[in-house]
Design a protein around this motif. Structure first.
Motif, PDB file in Angstrom:
ATOM      1  N   ILE A 248       0.872  -1.182   0.000  1.00 49.31           N
ATOM      2  CA  ILE A 248       0.000   0.000   0.000  1.00 49.31           C
ATOM      3  C   ILE A 248       0.900   1.221   0.000  1.00 49.31           C
ATOM      4  O   ILE A 248       1.857   1.288   0.772  1.00 49.31           O
ATOM      5  CB  ILE A 248      -0.869   0.028   1.272  1.00 49.31           C
ATOM      6  CG1 ILE A 248      -1.728  -1.232   1.392  1.00 49.31           C
ATOM      7  CG2 ILE A 248      -1.697   1.311   1.341  1.00 49.31           C
ATOM      8  CD1 ILE A 248      -2.821  -1.371   0.369  1.00 49.31           C
ATOM      9  N   SER A 249       0.558   2.171  -0.848  1.00 50.88           N
ATOM     10  CA  SER A 249       1.374   3.376  -0.904  1.00 50.88           C
ATOM     11  C   SER A 249       0.468   4.603  -0.759  1.00 50.88           C
ATOM     12  O   SER A 249      -0.520   4.739  -1.473  1.00 50.88           O
ATOM     13  CB  SER A 249       2.103   3.364  -2.248  1.00 50.88           C
ATOM     14  OG  SER A 249       2.684   4.600  -2.470  1.00 50.88           O
ATOM     15  N   VAL A 250       0.801   5.457   0.210  1.00 54.69           N
ATOM     16  CA  VAL A 250      -0.021   6.649   0.483  1.00 54.69           C
ATOM     17  C   VAL A 250       0.844   7.884   0.269  1.00 54.69           C
ATOM     18  O   VAL A 250       1.966   7.957   0.793  1.00 54.69           O
ATOM     19  CB  VAL A 250      -0.565   6.615   1.932  1.00 54.69           C
ATOM     20  CG1 VAL A 250      -1.342   7.890   2.249  1.00 54.69           C
ATOM     21  CG2 VAL A 250      -1.436   5.382   2.151  1.00 54.69           C
TER      22      VAL A 250
ATOM     23  N   ALA B 122      -5.463   9.068   8.246  1.00 54.97           N
ATOM     24  CA  ALA B 122      -6.272   7.870   8.504  1.00 54.97           C
ATOM     25  C   ALA B 122      -6.409   7.117   7.189  1.00 54.97           C
ATOM     26  O   ALA B 122      -6.891   7.668   6.200  1.00 54.97           O
ATOM     27  CB  ALA B 122      -7.642   8.254   9.048  1.00 54.97           C
ATOM     28  N   THR B 123      -5.964   5.853   7.207  1.00 53.25           N
ATOM     29  CA  THR B 123      -5.932   5.038   5.986  1.00 53.25           C
ATOM     30  C   THR B 123      -6.791   3.801   6.205  1.00 53.25           C
ATOM     31  O   THR B 123      -6.582   3.065   7.175  1.00 53.25           O
ATOM     32  CB  THR B 123      -4.475   4.626   5.670  1.00 53.25           C
ATOM     33  OG1 THR B 123      -3.693   5.818   5.546  1.00 53.25           O
ATOM     34  CG2 THR B 123      -4.395   3.809   4.391  1.00 53.25           C
TER      35      THR B 123
ATOM     36  N   SER C 112       2.428  -4.283   3.532  1.00 56.98           N
ATOM     37  CA  SER C 112       3.402  -3.253   3.882  1.00 56.98           C
ATOM     38  C   SER C 112       2.807  -1.939   3.423  1.00 56.98           C
ATOM     39  O   SER C 112       2.351  -1.800   2.283  1.00 56.98           O
ATOM     40  CB  SER C 112       4.766  -3.523   3.254  1.00 56.98           C
ATOM     41  OG  SER C 112       4.635  -3.793   1.899  1.00 56.98           O
ATOM     42  N   VAL C 113       2.733  -1.015   4.362  1.00 60.48           N
ATOM     43  CA  VAL C 113       2.098   0.275   4.109  1.00 60.48           C
ATOM     44  C   VAL C 113       3.182   1.340   4.164  1.00 60.48           C
ATOM     45  O   VAL C 113       3.936   1.405   5.139  1.00 60.48           O
ATOM     46  CB  VAL C 113       1.023   0.578   5.176  1.00 60.48           C
ATOM     47  CG1 VAL C 113       0.349   1.921   4.906  1.00 60.48           C
ATOM     48  CG2 VAL C 113      -0.013  -0.537   5.250  1.00 60.48           C
ATOM     49  N   GLN C 114       3.262   2.130   3.119  1.00 58.73           N
ATOM     50  CA  GLN C 114       4.232   3.215   3.119  1.00 58.73           C
ATOM     51  C   GLN C 114       3.487   4.537   2.992  1.00 58.73           C
ATOM     52  O   GLN C 114       2.792   4.779   2.013  1.00 58.73           O
ATOM     53  CB  GLN C 114       5.203   3.064   1.954  1.00 58.73           C
ATOM     54  CG  GLN C 114       6.172   4.243   1.866  1.00 58.73           C
ATOM     55  CD  GLN C 114       7.560   3.799   1.479  1.00 58.73           C
ATOM     56  OE1 GLN C 114       7.703   2.953   0.611  1.00 58.73           O
ATOM     57  NE2 GLN C 114       8.577   4.355   2.112  1.00 58.73           N
TER      58      GLN C 114
ATOM     59  N   PHE D 191       5.571   0.616   7.368  1.00 62.92           N
ATOM     60  CA  PHE D 191       5.312  -0.386   8.404  1.00 62.92           C
ATOM     61  C   PHE D 191       4.642  -1.601   7.796  1.00 62.92           C
ATOM     62  O   PHE D 191       4.080  -1.538   6.706  1.00 62.92           O
ATOM     63  CB  PHE D 191       4.482   0.194   9.563  1.00 62.92           C
ATOM     64  CG  PHE D 191       3.145   0.739   9.159  1.00 62.92           C
ATOM     65  CD1 PHE D 191       2.987   2.062   8.786  1.00 62.92           C
ATOM     66  CD2 PHE D 191       2.011  -0.077   9.177  1.00 62.92           C
ATOM     67  CE1 PHE D 191       1.739   2.572   8.424  1.00 62.92           C
ATOM     68  CE2 PHE D 191       0.764   0.423   8.826  1.00 62.92           C
ATOM     69  CZ  PHE D 191       0.635   1.742   8.441  1.00 62.92           C
ATOM     70  N   LYS D 192       4.762  -2.704   8.522  1.00 58.70           N
ATOM     71  CA  LYS D 192       4.238  -3.967   8.007  1.00 58.70           C
ATOM     72  C   LYS D 192       3.364  -4.619   9.056  1.00 58.70           C
ATOM     73  O   LYS D 192       3.649  -4.549  10.248  1.00 58.70           O
ATOM     74  CB  LYS D 192       5.403  -4.890   7.644  1.00 58.70           C
ATOM     75  CG  LYS D 192       6.270  -4.276   6.567  1.00 58.70           C
ATOM     76  CD  LYS D 192       7.455  -5.111   6.200  1.00 58.70           C
ATOM     77  CE  LYS D 192       8.233  -4.389   5.104  1.00 58.70           C
ATOM     78  NZ  LYS D 192       9.243  -5.225   4.472  1.00 58.70           N
TER      79      LYS D 192
END
Ligand code: NAG
Ligand code: NAG
Ligand code: NAG
Ligand code: NAG
Ligand code: NAG
Ligand code: NAG
Length: 475
Positions: free
Chosen positions: A30-32, A409-410, A423-425, A460-461
């Motif tokens: 996931i990429s934000v 907030a995701t 994995s969220v970045q 983070f993962k």
């Protein structure tokens, strides 16, 4: 490449679980990107029209303690979902028996130019005290919406069964043109609220104008709505009241889209006087942006027909399930770019899916739909902006919002029936920042999980269980 301890643990656990059962893990990235911003959010909510406000106040025996519980669940940001929008019905009936909402002008004055006899009972079918209770808990937006003008202002002389407002394009009445009288009447509703200490922030004059319902309602196309908007705008301006105009609560998103041409047409386009374009989700869902630069709100949608599924986040994708609504909200915000999302009823005494919270005599049953709403509304506060968010999987969908204090907030929806590693970045988030995940699924209602610390580059993962919604909130 130098791996952090967390990375190493993550890789190890991925390796172990992959070794244990290779078909039950999947990895999603996931990429934000907060630098790419989209629409501003105004909020979330529902209506308590057609006497449903009275259900909250104990019409069917809800005890005081549970009246407070429902109000807190709906409107308190800490104790509940923190809804900031309430949609009131402006009544057109001459009584408030049964489900009817009484009008502030129940008696026909005889002609459009005759002096109206306005009456104010300070109660408004329970909606006035409800608005007070909601405001005291943090409500920001009171959207007053008329389903119909009183019957005597309409071509069919009836608040029900369709009919047009007398005087709009091609619709004439022997009694004359009632457009100005209807505008005065709506403004008077706002004034009564204001004089009693409650601000109506938004005003709408149609509900589902494509459909001649057996209950209150009024037909209109875009041209006819535009006729009235020009008059309403002048009337509001002269009144010095501070209230924004909405239109047209089309029954489905396509129906609302079909009204846009009429609102945009002519030398004095009505769209210029509108603040918010409003539509419902029934016949066609909000999956694309309406043809307008104005903000748009999804102002009503619900499961009106499905089996009662209060405790089901996911079973088979049924119309009342929590995951179904989490998905509807995410699609509306992300793909249709709406600034608000409202369910039909917030709480009512019934065992259908028409409300988010079921009141059953003395009991309060928040549905999984309610918790799906709360996963958004509690963290995506008014004034937040949607930001760019992408997922490597079509089945783990994402949306993300940055609020006015820079908190992000995701929302992730794992629509698969297996747990996934994600994995969220979040670019711009510094290493060491705390991220709190909240989860709703068949087993949990908006449960806070163990904090995670973001690593370098805001990475983070973690894992997301099958058929679950998780909201990650940065501190
Ligand atoms: C009230 O409204 C109903 C339905 O619109 C109508 O049949 C009835 O005559 C009205 N009653 C009065 C007292 O105006
Ligand atoms: C709306 O209906 C009126 C009256 O039938 C018609 O003149 C007008 O062209 C219609 N407007 C639109 C945008 O279809
Ligand atoms: C309240 O709702 C419950 C569940 O639908 C129903 O059994 C009960 O009869 C309702 N109470 C009243 C007074 O209608
Ligand atoms: C309030 O509702 C809860 C369910 O949410 C129920 O357990 C409780 O008995 C109700 N309280 C009273 C006083 O009836
Ligand atoms: C994943 O998403 C795609 C596209 O929306 C859909 O066609 C497919 O059925 C989904 N697969 C699963 C296992 O949910
Ligand atoms: C932003 O989000 C954080 C975390 O949810 C919250 O504490 C804060 O009040 C929010 N600020 C605004 C302006 O909405």
């Amino acid at each position: 490449m130098k791996l952090s301890i967390i990375d190493q643990i993550f890789l190890l656990s991925t390796f172990l679980s992959a070794t244990a059962s290779p078909t039950t893990t999947s990895h999603v990235s996931i990429s934000v990107n907060p630098k790419t911003q989209f629409q501003e959010i105004d909020g979330f909510g529902a209506s308590q029209a057609f006497q449903r406000a009275e259900d909250i106040f104990g019409k069917y025996g809800l005890p005081k303690v549970n009246q407070t519980l429902v109000l807190n669940l709906l409107y308190d940001e800490d104790a509940g979902a923190g809804f900031t929008i309430l949609r009131n019905g402006i009544g057109s009936s001459n009584t408030s028996t049964s489900n009817l909402m009484n009008s502030i002008e129940p008696t026909d004055p005889g002609s459009p130019s005759a002096k109206p006899d306005y009456v104010w009972d300070g109660y408004n079918s329970g909606q006035f005290p409800l608005a007070q209770q909601a405001y005291s808990r943090g409500l920001q937006t009171l959207y007053a919406n008329a389903w119909s003008a009183p019957g005597y202002m309409k071509t069919n002389d009836d608040e029900n069964n369709g009919g047009y407002l007398c005087g709009v394009t091609n619709e004439h009445c022997s009694t004359g043109n009632w457009m100005q009288a209807y505008a005065n009447y709506l403004v008077q509703y706002v004034r009564f609220y204001k004089e009693s200490g409650v601000d109506v922030t938004h005003l709408g004059f149609l509900n589902e104008p494509q459909f001649a319902a057996t209950y209150a309602g009024m037909l209109s196309n875009g041209t006819q709505a535009a006729d009235f908007i020009r008059i309403l705008a002048k009337t509001i301006k002269a009144s010095k009241l501070d209230v924004e105009i909405t239109c047209c609560d089309g029954i489905g998103w396509d129906d609302q889209e079909a009204m846009m041409a009429g609102l945009e047409a002519g030398p004095d386009p009505a769209i210029n006087y509108l603040d918010i374009v409003t539509g419902h989700g029934y016949d066609s869902a909000p999956t694309y942006a309406l043809s307008t630069k104005k903000k748009t709100w999804l102002t009503e949608w619900a499961d009106l027909t499905g089996d009662y599924t209060p405790y089901t986040f996911y079973e088979n994708g049924g119309p009342g399930e929590g995951m179904t609504w989490a998905n509807h909200i995410q699609v509306a915000l992300r793909d249709a770019g709406t600034s608000a999302f409202l369910y039909w009823i917030g709480a009512e005494n019934s065992t259908t899916n028409s409300a988010l919270i079921n009141l059953i005599d003395t009991e309060v049953i928040p549905s999984k739909r309610f918790w799906a709403f709360a996963q958004f509304s509690k963290f995506v506060r008014p004034g937040s902006r949607r930001i760019q968010a992408t997922s490597s999987s079509a089945n783990v969908t994402v949306s993300s919002f940055e609020n006015k204090s820079g908190k992000i907030a995701t929302q992730l929806l794992n629509q698969l029936d297996i747990e996934v590693d994600v994995s969220v970045q979040i670019s711009g988030v510094k290493a060491g920042v705390t991220v709190t995940p909240y989860i709703t699924n068949n087993d949990h209602d908006l449960k806070a999980l163990t904090h995670i610390k973001a690593g370098n580059g805001g990475l983070f993962k973690t894992q997301i269980p099958a058929k679950s919604m998780v909201t990650f909130v940065t501190a």
